[in-house]
Design an enzyme around this catalytic site. Structure first.
Site: not given
Lengths: 480, 80
Positions: B11, B14
């Site tokens: 998502c 990261c």
């Protein structure tokens, strides 16, 4: 061509009512609350109670609390679930956490209450809590053998203790107060306090144009775009533009755009809580009690936020903005599509399938939730559409409970952690309990007496307890 | 060579962490081997409670938040 126009208008009308003042007063604070929970509540403060040695009456409520306060997005939920399962008190509390997080977090509950009404939100909360713990307990007894193989080195993960700092708690409580001030339909918030008129000729003309462009049908639940609505939409677009510059790199520090974006957000909330009514030749501003409530709570948020260390408030804004980017666009698109679909679905179809509170109706609703994937929060506008089309509240709640739990994407991730057999058992349990929850809520809405309801609830709990004991008994048999 | 792992399920967080970490190595003019770990099983071998997590030379330096470029530069320097 006529159909296309009708669909487009349906979508636009639906979207307009979702960007209306009362929804914004719910969603905007909710995003900030979600961001604050993710950034300001240290995971260790609650996971501490989820270790292997935690007794059952601590670890299960702690798991539910963790689900509602710590995790809003699946990227937090799944790693935490994996951690609690592999290294903590085992599959039971892990499942309770997994079940409660998508349904019991504050964003989902606030939005449900806002769009569907307080009864749905409260029912969702209570039933998810009770059944979440029930499902966790059942899973723990079904799969007790696997819980016996734990890592010894696992305890480090749960040994850490932490607490929520004073200012962080202040920010969180002020944000919740802001949410309540913005959405509660109670006097004195609804009282008109000050009213004044500003002579302006164009608001009335603009409003007439808007009603021309987006004709609305009150019987279909469309609200149309009012003058105030268009002002709010313009503000939202400005916030989007400035927030992109001001919040995309907030972890490196705030810049001028950050303050502009925050200022615009505050103005949006204030304008949403007042009433702007165009009249021929003038614009009437009406300050309700809500305006003062919202203003006061926002000042409180600012007061506590200033006391937070830079890393904390920057993390908070980053998480809030991340949720907005992740959820809001999809929500807008989802609402638009729901509005279009609404024009096509006939009420008779819905009423024949799920118009009354039967087991079949609830099962169909749950099946729909399982097989149709909707992104976070979109299940609420979808539920609203079904409610308007004649679905009974019972099956509707069953749908609301099953849909967020059982998205295909998260089930795949869960299967990677606990294996396909356990995941299948989980899906089965969630489906069954959602049907039961729907039946109970539907019976309550239908006016069934408390005695019958209590008996029904007690019966399902008794059956659950009986299954639990049966499995434990069998386990003892096999052990000896 | 420096080994930097980004732990996360893919998502926005990261992705941001990877961008920030790359910026840090660029600023310090250091060669580093970047690995993105999205597999849940592998992630669990590191003792983390939340993603995104940053692992430098097999040591978990941060989890659950996005550190600043300066922070990461500091960790890289210590790891050298």
């Amino acid at each position: 061509m006529d159909l296309v126009l009708k669909l487009f208008n349906g979508g636009a009308g639906s979207l307009a009512s979702y960007l209306a003042a009362h929804v914004l007063l719910c969603l905007l604070p909710a995003f900030f609350i979600a961001g604050a929970m993710t950034a300001l509540i240290p995971k260790a403060s609650i996971t501490h109670w989820l270790g292997r040695h935690a007794p059952v009456y601590v670890s299960y409520p702690a798991a539910a609390l963790a689900g509602s306060l710590i995790a809003v997005c699946s990227c937090t939920i799944v790693p935490l679930f994996a951690g609690v399962y592999r290294k903590g008190a085992g599959i039971g509390p892990a499942i309770t956490f997994l079940f409660f997080a998508p349904a019991g977090n504050i964003m989902a509950l606030a939005y449900t209450g806002n769009i569907l009404g307080a009864e749905f939100a409260i029912a969702r909360l209570i039933l998810c809590l009770i059944f979440g713990i029930g499902i966790g307990l059942l899973m723990a007894t079904l799969f007790w053998k696997d819980d016996l193989t734990h890592d010894a080195q696992a305890d480090a993960l749960f040994a850490e203790k932490a607490s929520v700092s004073g200012p962080a708690l202040g920010v969180l409580l002020s944000l919740v107060a802001l949410l309540i001030a913005g959405t509660l339909k109670l006097w004195p918030l609804t009282a008109d306090l000050i009213s004044f008129k500003v002579p302006l000729f164009w608001p009335q003309a603009w409003q007439d144009t808007l009603f021309d462009w987006v004709p609305y049908d009150a019987s279909k639940g469309e609200e149309g775009v009012s003058f105030q609505g268009s002002v709010l939409i313009a503000l939202l677009l400005m916030i989007a533009a400035t927030a992109k510059r001001g919040l995309d790199n907030i972890t490196e520090g705030a810049n001028n755009w950050t303050w502009v974006a925050l200022g615009l957000t505050a103005s949006t909330l204030l304008i949403a809580s007042m009433r702007l009514t165009p009249e021929p030749g003038t614009l009437a501003f009406t300050f309700t009690g809500r305006v003062f409530g919202v203003a006061l709570t926002m000042l409180s948020v600012g007061y506590f936020a200033r006391k937070l260390p830079a890393e904390d408030w920057q993390g908070w804004l980053w998480e809030a903005w991340r949720f907005v980017k992740q959820i809001f666009v999809v929500l807008v698109v989802g609402v638009f599509i729901v509005g279009m679909v609404r024009q096509v679905i006939q009420p008779e179809w819905i009423e024949s399938l799920a118009g009354s509170n039967t087991v079949i109706a609830n099962a169909i609703a749950v099946g729909f939730g399982v097989f149709m994937y909707f992104p976070t929060l979109v299940e609420v506008p979808v539920a609203r559409m079904f409610l308007d089309l004649g679905m009974h509240p019972g099956p509707l709640l069953a749908y609301l409970m099953a849909d967020p739990e059982l998205s295909l994407q998260s089930m795949l991730m869960v299967a990677a952690v606990i294996g396909r057999k356990k995941t299948a058992a989980y899906v089965g349990l969630v489906a069954s309990f959602s049907i039961v929850a729907g039946l109970l809520f539907g019976a309550w809405v239908d006016g069934t007496g408390w005695l019958t309801l209590g008996a029904g609830m007690a019966a399902s709990l008794a059956i659950t307890a009986a299954i639990y004991q049966l499995i434990r008994y069998q386990r003892k048999q096999t052990a000896s | 060579m420096l080994n930097i792992k980004i732990l996360g399920s893919g998502c926005a967080n990261c992705k941001k962490l990877e961008a920030v970490a790359r910026q840090a190595t660029q600023n310090l003019n250091i060669q580093a081997e970047f690995e993105k770990i999205t597999d849940m099983g592998k992630m669990m071998t590191y003792d983390i409670l939340a993603t995104p997590a940053l692992v430098i030379n097999e040591k978990v330096v941060s989890s659950g938040k996005i550190p600043t470029v300066a922070d990461i530069q500091g960790w890289i320097s210590t790891a050298q």
